[in-house]
Motif scaffolding. Structure first.
Motif, PDB file in Angstrom:
ATOM      1  N   ARG A  84       7.827  18.288  -4.760  1.00 38.47           N
ATOM      2  CA  ARG A  84       6.652  19.035  -4.238  1.00 38.47           C
ATOM      3  C   ARG A  84       5.290  18.602  -4.455  1.00 38.47           C
ATOM      4  NH1 ARG A  84       8.459  25.352  -6.032  1.00 38.47           N
ATOM      5  NH2 ARG A  84      10.526  25.129  -5.288  1.00 38.47           N
ATOM      6  N   GLY A  85       4.811  18.334  -5.640  1.00 45.11           N
ATOM      7  CA  GLY A  85       3.601  17.919  -5.965  1.00 45.11           C
ATOM      8  C   GLY A  85       3.183  16.616  -5.703  1.00 45.11           C
ATOM      9  N   GLU A  86       4.313  15.709  -5.640  1.00 46.57           N
ATOM     10  CA  GLU A  86       4.040  14.234  -4.867  1.00 46.57           C
ATOM     11  C   GLU A  86       3.857  14.414  -3.371  1.00 46.57           C
ATOM     12  OE1 GLU A  86       3.978  10.931  -6.742  1.00 46.57           O
ATOM     13  OE2 GLU A  86       3.329  12.537  -7.720  1.00 46.57           O
ATOM     14  N   LEU A  87       4.537  15.198  -2.762  1.00 47.80           N
ATOM     15  CA  LEU A  87       4.369  15.345  -1.263  1.00 47.80           C
ATOM     16  C   LEU A  87       2.816  15.996  -0.858  1.00 47.80           C
ATOM     17  CD1 LEU A  87       7.631  16.828   0.060  1.00 47.80           C
ATOM     18  CD2 LEU A  87       6.746  14.756   1.136  1.00 47.80           C
ATOM     19  N   LYS A  88       2.568  16.982  -1.743  1.00 48.99           N
ATOM     20  CA  LYS A  88       1.096  17.685  -1.298  1.00 48.99           C
ATOM     21  C   LYS A  88       0.069  16.369  -1.846  1.00 48.99           C
ATOM     22  CE  LYS A  88      -1.005  21.428  -0.897  1.00 48.99           C
ATOM     23  NZ  LYS A  88      -0.826  22.549   0.106  1.00 48.99           N
ATOM     24  N   ARG A  89       0.327  15.519  -2.945  1.00 48.08           N
ATOM     25  CA  ARG A  89      -0.765  14.661  -3.037  1.00 48.08           C
ATOM     26  C   ARG A  89      -0.854  13.583  -2.108  1.00 48.08           C
ATOM     27  NH1 ARG A  89      -0.207   9.691  -4.714  1.00 48.08           N
ATOM     28  NH2 ARG A  89       1.927   9.822  -5.126  1.00 48.08           N
ATOM     29  N   GLU A 107       1.000  -1.008  -0.073  1.00 46.46           N
ATOM     30  CA  GLU A 107       0.113  -0.087  -0.132  1.00 46.46           C
ATOM     31  C   GLU A 107       1.002   1.174   0.049  1.00 46.46           C
ATOM     32  OE1 GLU A 107      -3.364   2.201   2.785  1.00 46.46           O
ATOM     33  OE2 GLU A 107      -2.928   0.119   3.345  1.00 46.46           O
ATOM     34  N   ALA A 108       1.895   1.281   0.718  1.00 45.18           N
ATOM     35  CA  ALA A 108       2.789   2.489   0.772  1.00 45.18           C
ATOM     36  C   ALA A 108       3.542   2.593  -0.383  1.00 45.18           C
ATOM     37  CB  ALA A 108       3.768   2.336   2.214  1.00 45.18           C
ATOM     38  N   GLN A 135       0.017  13.753   1.176  1.00 42.15           N
ATOM     39  CA  GLN A 135      -0.439  14.205   2.243  1.00 42.15           C
ATOM     40  C   GLN A 135      -1.891  14.358   2.258  1.00 42.15           C
ATOM     41  OE1 GLN A 135      -1.745  17.544   3.344  1.00 42.15           O
ATOM     42  NE2 GLN A 135      -2.060  16.927   5.438  1.00 42.15           N
ATOM     43  N   ARG A 136      -2.644  14.909   1.200  1.00 46.70           N
ATOM     44  CA  ARG A 136      -3.924  15.040   0.935  1.00 46.70           C
ATOM     45  C   ARG A 136      -4.623  13.524   0.761  1.00 46.70           C
ATOM     46  NH1 ARG A 136      -3.162  19.324   2.842  1.00 46.70           N
ATOM     47  NH2 ARG A 136      -3.319  21.285   1.836  1.00 46.70           N
ATOM     48  N   GLU A 137      -3.866  12.520   0.124  1.00 45.73           N
ATOM     49  CA  GLU A 137      -4.355  11.232   0.239  1.00 45.73           C
ATOM     50  C   GLU A 137      -4.756  10.673   1.467  1.00 45.73           C
ATOM     51  OE1 GLU A 137      -3.072   8.835  -3.125  1.00 45.73           O
ATOM     52  OE2 GLU A 137      -3.372  10.374  -4.350  1.00 45.73           O
TER      53      GLU A 137
END
Length: 364
Positions: free
Chosen positions: A179-184, A122-123, A186-188
Motif C-alpha cells: 500500500r505504502g509503496e503504491l502510494k509512493r 529506472e523502473a 504514484q506520487r513520484e
C-alpha cells in the motif's frame, strides 16, 4: 485535462445489467478507487476502460482520445489505448528474467536497445528491485513479483494505470507494505491510477477519490474522509466500518427510541420521518463500568463474545434485544464473558439515516 472521463456507461451480461448508467471523471495524477462488494460491477468497469470488454452504451475518453463511443459503435482496441494493467494474479512470464519481463512492453513498442535498458533500470529503481535483473519469478516473493508487474507497466509510461485488486494475493504484512509503496510510486511518477478493490482499508489509505458501488451503480463519490465521515446511505456506512445498524422511532421531543435498546438524544433527526436507521461504528461505542438510571445516551449490556485483535479487542455485547459489536483497547484488562458493562454513545459520532424509502439522509 482530466485523465479519464466516463459518461453513461452500460454493460449487460444476458439479462444482468452489470454496469448501469455509470459516469465519473478521474483527474490527472490522482488515484481513483472503485470500491464495493463482489459483483457490484467495479471490475467490469475496469475491463471496459482497458478495452477487454465492449460496453453496450456510453462514452470513454482517455486523455484527449475517445476510446469508446457507444452511439457510433466506435471502439479503440486495447493495444492502442496506451495504458497498463495490473491484475490480481501476478501475470508475469515464469521463463523470463526480471529484466526481460520489465522490458517486454518496450520491446513490443520497438524502442531502441539503449533506451530499453535505461528505462528498465529506472523502473526497477522506482520499485526498489535494482540488482534483481537476472532473477526469475520463482526466485521472488509475492510482493516482489507484483513490483515487477508495476515496473513493467511504468517502464513505457502509460497514460493510465489500471489495478484490479493487485494486493489480494499477498499476506497481511505485505499488503500493508505494498500500500505504502503504491502510494509512493504514484506520487513520484504522477501516474493516474484507477484502482479496484473490495478492501475498505486499501481504498481509504490510497485514494484521492473513492466511488462506492453497489449493483452496477455509484452509490456515493468523494474523498476518503468524506465518504467515511459522511456516508450518504446505510449501505455506505455499513461497508466502510462495519457499524451496528439499529432501527429507531423518532419521538415527539426529537429523541430516538432505538428498538430493544433505549433512548438516544442530541442527534438531529431526519425531517418528515417517523422512523430512522441508526448506524454506530464499533469504535464509537465506549465501554464503561456501569450505567446510572438517569444516564443519557448510555445503556446497560452484557459481554457475550470476545475476539482478541492485539491492540484491540472486539466484543459482542448484548444490550436489550440487540447484539452490538464494540471495539476497545485490549489494555489494561480484558472483559470476561458474562460481565455486566455500560455502553456510552457520543451523539456527534452517530450516523443517522431516514428509514428505507424515506427522504434524503442526514449525516453526522
Amino acid at each position: 485535462m482530466s485523465a479519464v472521463v466516463v459518461r453513461n456507461l452500460g454493460k449487460r451480461f444476458g439479462s444482468t445489467r452489470a454496469v448501469d448508467d455509470v459516469s465519473f471523471t478521474a483527474e490527472s495524477g490522482q488515484i481513483l478507487t472503485l470500491l464495493g462488494p463482489s459483483g457490484c460491477g467495479k471490475t467490469t468497469i475496469l475491463r471496459c476502460l482497458a478495452g477487454l470488454e465492449a460496453p453496450d452504451e456510453g462514452t470513454i475518453d482517455i486523455g484527449p482520445a475517445r476510446v469508446l463511443d457507444g452511439a457510433r459503435g466506435a471502439l479503440v482496441p486495447a493495444e492502442r489505448r496506451n495504458l497498463g494493467m495490473v491484475f490480481q494474479s501476478y501475470a508475469i512470464w515464469p521463463h523470463l528474467t526480471v529484466f526481460d519481463n520489465v522490458a517486454f512492453g518496450l520491446r513490443v513498442r520497438r524502442r531502441p536497445r539503449a533506451e530499453t535498458a535505461a528505462r528498465v533500470a529506472e523502473a526497477l529503481a522506482l520499485v526498489r528491485l535494482t540488482g534483481f535483473e537476472a532473477r526469475y519469478p520463482s526466485q521472488l516473493s509475492g510482493g516482489q513479483q507484483q513490483r515487477v508487474v508495476l515496473a513493467r507497466c511504468l517502464a513505457y509510461g502509460p497514460a493510465l494505470l489500471l489495478l484490479d485488486e493487485p494486493l489480494a494475493n499477498l499476506d497481511a504484512k505485505l499488503r500493508e507494505e505494498m500500500r505504502g509503496e503504491l502510494k509512493r510510486i504514484q506520487r513520484e511518477t504522477g501516474t493516474t491510477m484507477v484502482y479496484v478493490t473490495h478492501d475498505q482499508g486499501e481504498a481509504l489509505a490510497l485514494s484521492d477519490q473513492v466511488l462506492v458501488m453497489d449493483h452496477g451503480r455509484i452509490v456515493q463519490r468523494g474523498s476518503a474522509p468524506e465518504i467515511y465521515r459522511r456516508p450518504a446511505a446505510p449501505f455506505v456506512a455499513e461497508f466502510l466500518g462495519s457499524p451496528n445498524r439499529l432501527e429507531a422511532r423518532i419521538g415527539a421531543d426529537g429523541a430516538l427510541e432505538i428498538a430493544g435498546v433505549g433512548r438516544l438524544t442530541g442527534v438531529a433527526a431526519p425531517r418528515g420521518s417517523a422512523s430512522a436507521i441508526v448506524c454506530l461504528r464499533p469504535a464509537d461505542i465506549r465501554i464503561v463500568p456501569g450505567v446510572a438510571p438517569d444516564s443519557l445516551n448510555a445503556w446497560p449490556g452484557v459481554v457475550e463474545g470476545t475476539l482478541y485483535l492485539g491492540d484491540l479487542v472486539e466484543y459482542r455485547i448484548r444490550s436489550g434485544t440487540a447484539m452490538l459489536t464494540v471495539r476497545a483497547p485490549s489494555e489494561p484488562t480484558l472483559l470476561r464473558l458474562g460481565e455486566a458493562v455500560g455502553l456510552e454513545v457520543d451523539p456527534a459520532r452517530v450516523l443517522l439515516f431516514p428509514s428505507e424509502g424515506s427522504a434524503a439522509s442526514s449525516g453526522p
